[in-house]
Design an enzyme around this catalytic site. Structure first.
Site, short mmCIF file in Angstrom:
data_model
loop_
_atom_site.label_atom_id
_atom_site.label_comp_id
_atom_site.label_asym_id
_atom_site.label_seq_id
_atom_site.Cartn_x
_atom_site.Cartn_y
_atom_site.Cartn_z
CB SER A 142 -25.58 -24.61 3.47
OG SER A 142 -24.74 -23.51 3.74
CD GLU A 143 -26.44 -23.60 7.59
OE1 GLU A 143 -26.49 -24.69 8.19
OE2 GLU A 143 -25.50 -23.27 6.87
CB THR A 144 -31.29 -17.92 4.85
OG1 THR A 144 -31.07 -18.31 3.48
CG2 THR A 144 -31.74 -16.47 4.88
CG HIS A 157 -21.74 -20.00 6.19
ND1 HIS A 157 -22.42 -21.12 6.60
CD2 HIS A 157 -22.45 -19.51 5.14
CE1 HIS A 157 -23.48 -21.32 5.83
NE2 HIS A 157 -23.53 -20.35 4.93
#
Length: 310
Positions: A53-55, A94
């Site tokens: 979902s994210e980096t 996160h």
């Protein structure tokens, strides 16, 4: 000391999962500890290839007692940027937890119980201090959000969100009214009256994405209150190109502000949010509110994802 990625070479991409001590739980994030020299297109391409979902992409700041945005918080300073597979987002909780734990482990700062490290991430949303510590074998990070705020959600927008989700207005909890909460990113908070309603998530992806883009929302945070200080949450994330985010630190910080604004909990409180259970990736987020302080703290463990494990 950080070694910059040589020109023309690919940076190392680490994979950590946050808000859990189990590599198969929590919310996985890609982490690039030295993104110096990467442009926006390269960061987006890496995030899309990673597929989480994210980096998070960190750019070490020059040695200075102050961060690039003027923060006087102690710790090593980095510029932090966050990309989903589809676009950049202003802040991601996160991935911040994952990146801070990855930094501390790389630097050997948390090799024994009681060890601590401190960082300051200059994000598009503002300065975010992060403390990392090790206790009982687990490495945890605590981020301190930017100053949050909570605003009314227009009735028509709530109705459209419910229609996209397939929820009836009568399925909302009467004592937890809809609001838009911000603690680095905007989230529409909708509270389910029952755990069963929260467990059944099957929504119109395109319709909800269109509403979220119009309102500049990062997620819609769906919550259910189990007890005075324990909540369960789910976060649809169509604007990021995924159905659901397994554990959402930015939304947890925003929810802390929401709970305080609506006097759902005392000004000095510690909340527990369970997220990811319905996805088979359980995670636990700890939200700390302090009396007289507007910023919200969000804590959780993080561990590396073994090679070959999604």
């Amino acid at each position: 000391m950080t070694t910059k990625t040589p020109p023309g070479s690919s940076p190392a991409v680490l994979r950590y999962t946050a808000f859990t001590t189990d590599p198969s739980g929590g919310n996985p994030a890609g982490v690039v500890l030295d993104a110096a020299g990467l442009d926006d297109e390269a960061m987006l391409a890496i995030a899309a290839e990673v597929g989480y979902s994210e980096t998070a992409f960190l750019i070490p700041a020059a040695d200075s007692p102050e961060s690039p945005d003027g923060s006087d918080s102690p710790g090593q300073h980095y510029t932090a940027r966050y990309f989903s597979p589809k676009a950049e987002v202003p802040f991601c909780g996160h991935a911040t937890v994952a990146a801070a734990v990855a930094l501390a482990e790389r630097d050997g700062a948390v090799t024994g119980d009681g060890a601590r490290a401190a960082y300051v991430f200059a994000t598009r949303a503002g300065s975010v201090p992060v403390a990392v510590s090790r206790a009982e074998g687990a490495v945890r990070a605590t981020l301190t959000s930017v100053t949050p705020h909570v605003e009314e959600a227009a009735a028509d927008d709530v109705a459209e969100a419910l229609a996209a989700l397939g929820w009836d207005a009568g399925e909302l909890a009467a004592d937890l009214p809809p609001r838009i909460a911000f603690a680095g990113a905007r989230h529409l908070v909708l509270a389910a009256a029952t755990r069963d309603r929260l467990a059944r998530l099957d929504y119109d992806f395109a319709r909800l994405e269109a509403l979220m883009r119009r309102l500049d929302l990062t997620t819609v945070q769906l919550v259910w209150r189990e007890s005075p200080y324990v909540f369960h949450a789910r976060d649809p994330f169509p604007v990021g190109g995924v159905m659901e985010d397994p554990a959402t630190g930015a939304a947890a910080a925003a929810f802390g502000a929401y709970a305080r604004e609506l006097d759902l909990v005392p000004a000095e409180s510690v909340l527990t949010l369970h997220q990811g259970e319905d996805m088979g990736r359980p995670g636990v987020l700890t939200v700390t509110l302090r009396e007289g302080e507007k910023r919200v703290r969000v804590s959780g463990a993080a561990v590396p994802v073994p090679e070959g494990q999604a």
